[in-house]
Design an enzyme around this catalytic site. Structure first.
Site, PDB file in Angstrom:
ATOM      1  N   GLN A  95      41.702  85.869  65.658  1.00  0.00           N
ATOM      2  CA  GLN A  95      41.474  87.165  66.282  1.00  0.00           C
ATOM      3  C   GLN A  95      41.284  88.265  65.260  1.00  0.00           C
ATOM      4  O   GLN A  95      41.605  88.127  64.074  1.00  0.00           O
ATOM      5  CB  GLN A  95      42.634  87.499  67.214  1.00  0.00           C
ATOM      6  CG  GLN A  95      44.001  87.479  66.550  1.00  0.00           C
ATOM      7  CD  GLN A  95      45.132  87.534  67.561  1.00  0.00           C
ATOM      8  OE1 GLN A  95      45.796  88.559  67.690  1.00  0.00           O
ATOM      9  NE2 GLN A  95      45.365  86.426  68.272  1.00  0.00           N
ATOM     10  N   HIS A  97      41.730  92.741  65.244  1.00  0.00           N
ATOM     11  CA  HIS A  97      42.138  93.947  65.957  1.00  0.00           C
ATOM     12  C   HIS A  97      41.224  95.093  65.540  1.00  0.00           C
ATOM     13  O   HIS A  97      41.034  95.323  64.341  1.00  0.00           O
ATOM     14  CB  HIS A  97      43.590  94.300  65.648  1.00  0.00           C
ATOM     15  CG  HIS A  97      44.550  93.191  65.931  1.00  0.00           C
ATOM     16  ND1 HIS A  97      44.578  92.533  67.151  1.00  0.00           N
ATOM     17  CD2 HIS A  97      45.497  92.602  65.168  1.00  0.00           C
ATOM     18  CE1 HIS A  97      45.521  91.605  67.122  1.00  0.00           C
ATOM     19  NE2 HIS A  97      46.085  91.631  65.931  1.00  0.00           N
ATOM     20  N   GLU A 132      49.382  95.251  61.364  1.00  0.00           N
ATOM     21  CA  GLU A 132      50.609  94.494  61.616  1.00  0.00           C
ATOM     22  C   GLU A 132      51.307  94.100  60.321  1.00  0.00           C
ATOM     23  O   GLU A 132      50.664  93.827  59.303  1.00  0.00           O
ATOM     24  CB  GLU A 132      50.301  93.199  62.382  1.00  0.00           C
ATOM     25  CG  GLU A 132      49.624  93.381  63.703  1.00  0.00           C
ATOM     26  CD  GLU A 132      49.206  92.058  64.338  1.00  0.00           C
ATOM     27  OE1 GLU A 132      48.939  92.072  65.544  1.00  0.00           O
ATOM     28  OE2 GLU A 132      49.132  91.034  63.629  1.00  0.00           O
ATOM     29  N   ARG A 279      38.885  88.035  70.208  1.00  0.00           N
ATOM     30  CA  ARG A 279      39.119  86.638  69.837  1.00  0.00           C
ATOM     31  C   ARG A 279      37.870  85.962  69.288  1.00  0.00           C
ATOM     32  O   ARG A 279      36.762  86.224  69.742  1.00  0.00           O
ATOM     33  CB  ARG A 279      39.655  85.868  71.038  1.00  0.00           C
ATOM     34  CG  ARG A 279      41.007  86.375  71.515  1.00  0.00           C
ATOM     35  CD  ARG A 279      41.502  85.679  72.769  1.00  0.00           C
ATOM     36  NE  ARG A 279      42.824  86.183  73.161  1.00  0.00           N
ATOM     37  CZ  ARG A 279      43.010  87.274  73.888  1.00  0.00           C
ATOM     38  NH1 ARG A 279      41.968  87.944  74.354  1.00  0.00           N
ATOM     39  NH2 ARG A 279      44.227  87.676  74.176  1.00  0.00           N
TER      40      ARG A 279
END
Length: 394
Positions: A95, A97, A132, A279
């Site tokens: 994936q 983001h 993240e 994705r």
């Protein structure tokens, strides 16, 4: 005041059925996959203040400035991060983001198109980006960012997927972001006889032993992926993405627009408060190749640059990240009482042991797996006991 949290468990199919219960004492009476424990105010899984039975989001709306602090309230208007425990039994999807601006535009565009927030074809769940940090609790397998282009070429030449030889040769002639973009897009769009033959060629190499260590590792990952997602183009991903195996206590950062996948293990995860996922493979869910490519940064990451180097300050390990949405510390707690100054709204999670948190004469005892919310207005808190806690703040 400080507040103990009651948190949401996300029962995604890839989650472990025993990790959260074994490591953190989380009940699992129905023996379901428990993929993520969410600590924060995101609408898809908002924590509650346990004693008051009030959603954290409602508390923040009512006490915005005192809870968040003036700076955070003015800049973000909400709790800017989401804190999770993630327990992966099987691989998550490959994936990307989107960045902040594209998230805002995409969220508004899909709203105008009338696409339901819960719709299977929805790309943007909110208008925020999602950088993240991942901190390993157990050994943790993942993929993070493109390998250096010369390493991608060497990997594909060593494995020798004949069906893709012309495409690898094209990348060899154009070893830049455009060449990488063309190659990545081609892999994502493989279909029909070329896809079948490429994956068949790949499968022939799974049993070979006369390969380099990096090729063996990539093929082992691919082989394990094939048990869950046979025929998926993502089986080729370990050949062009960096493989990362974190030891407990190690951490890494994932930028927005970076292709990645979590493969197996349990970790703490702190991110900007978002649930936006585009994705690329290893999933039965919606894949929008055009949107994903438009939101991918085609830059390699050197393997040596992936791990975060903590700054050690006595018993505290601070893991620096290049964004303002969140900060992250891990603290070893001893019997001697210590003080922590509150610089913003904070969530504290007990990784192990028993730790007393005291603020303004209120004491909350945290046991492994417990968490609290500390508003900005608390100003400071003290802690003592024997264990380890993690702090998310901004």
């Amino acid at each position: 005041m400080i507040y103990k949290l009651n948190n949401v468990i996300q029962n995604y199919a890839w989650g472990s059925k025993d990790s959260l219960s074994t490591l953190f004492g989380v009940d699992n009476p129905n023996h379901e996959p428990q993929a993520e424990l969410w600590m924060g105010a995101h609408p898809n899984g908002c924590s509650k203040l346990e004693a008051q039975n009030v959603f954290l989001s409602d508390y923040l709306n009512e006490h915005r400035e005192s809870a968040l602090g003036q700076y955070t309230a003015d800049r973000y208007g909400q709790l800017p991060y989401l804190f999770k425990v993630l327990a992966a039994r099987t691989p998550l999807s490959i994936q990307v983001h989107p960045n902040k601006r594209n998230s805002e535009l995409g969220f508004e565009r899909e709203n105008q198109l009338g696409i339901e927030l819960t719709g299977g074809n929805r790309n943007y769940k909110d208008p925020n980006h999602k950088p993240e940090l991942v901190y390993a609790i157990t050994s943790y397998k993942a993929m993070n960012g493109f390998r250096p282009i010369e390493d991608i070429i060497a990997m594909f030449e060593e494995v020798g997927i004949n069906t893709l030889s012309d495409d690898v040769a094209a990348l060899k002639k154009n070893q830049d972001s455009e060449g990488l973009k063309t190659f990545f897009t081609l892999i994502l769009k493989l279909s029909g006889s070329k896809q079948k033959q490429a994956l068949a060629d790949l499968e022939q190499f799974y049993a070979l032993t006369n390969l380099s260590a990096s090729a063996k590792q990539a093929l082992q990952y691919s082989r394990e992926f094939s048990e869950h997602y046979p025929g998926d183009n993502g089986l080729l991903a370990p050949l062009f993405l960096n493989i990362v195996e974190l030891k407990p206590g190690q951490a890494m950062f994932l930028h927005a627009e970076t292709p990645h996948a979590y493969v197996q293990g349990t970790a703490l995860e702190v991110m900007a408060s978002s649930d936006n996922v585009l994705r690329a493979g290893l999933t039965p869910k919606h894949i929008d190749v055009g949107e994903l490519v438009a939101n991918t940064r085609f830059e390699s990451i050197a393997p040596n640059d992936i791990l975060l180097k903590p700054i050690k300050l006595e018993s505290r390990h601070h893991f620096p990240v290049p964004v303002d949405d969140f900060k992250f510390d891990v603290v070893d707690v001893t019997r001697s009482e210590k003080k922590s100054h509150v610089r913003s709204a904070e969530i504290v999670f007990c990784i192990e042991g028993v730790v007393d948190i005291i603020s303004n004469s209120k004491l909350i005892t945290l046991r492994t797996g417990d968490s609290i919310f500390v508003p900005y207005s608390a100003a400071e808190y003290k802690y003592k006991g024997k264990g380890r806690i993690a702090r998310a703040y901004n």
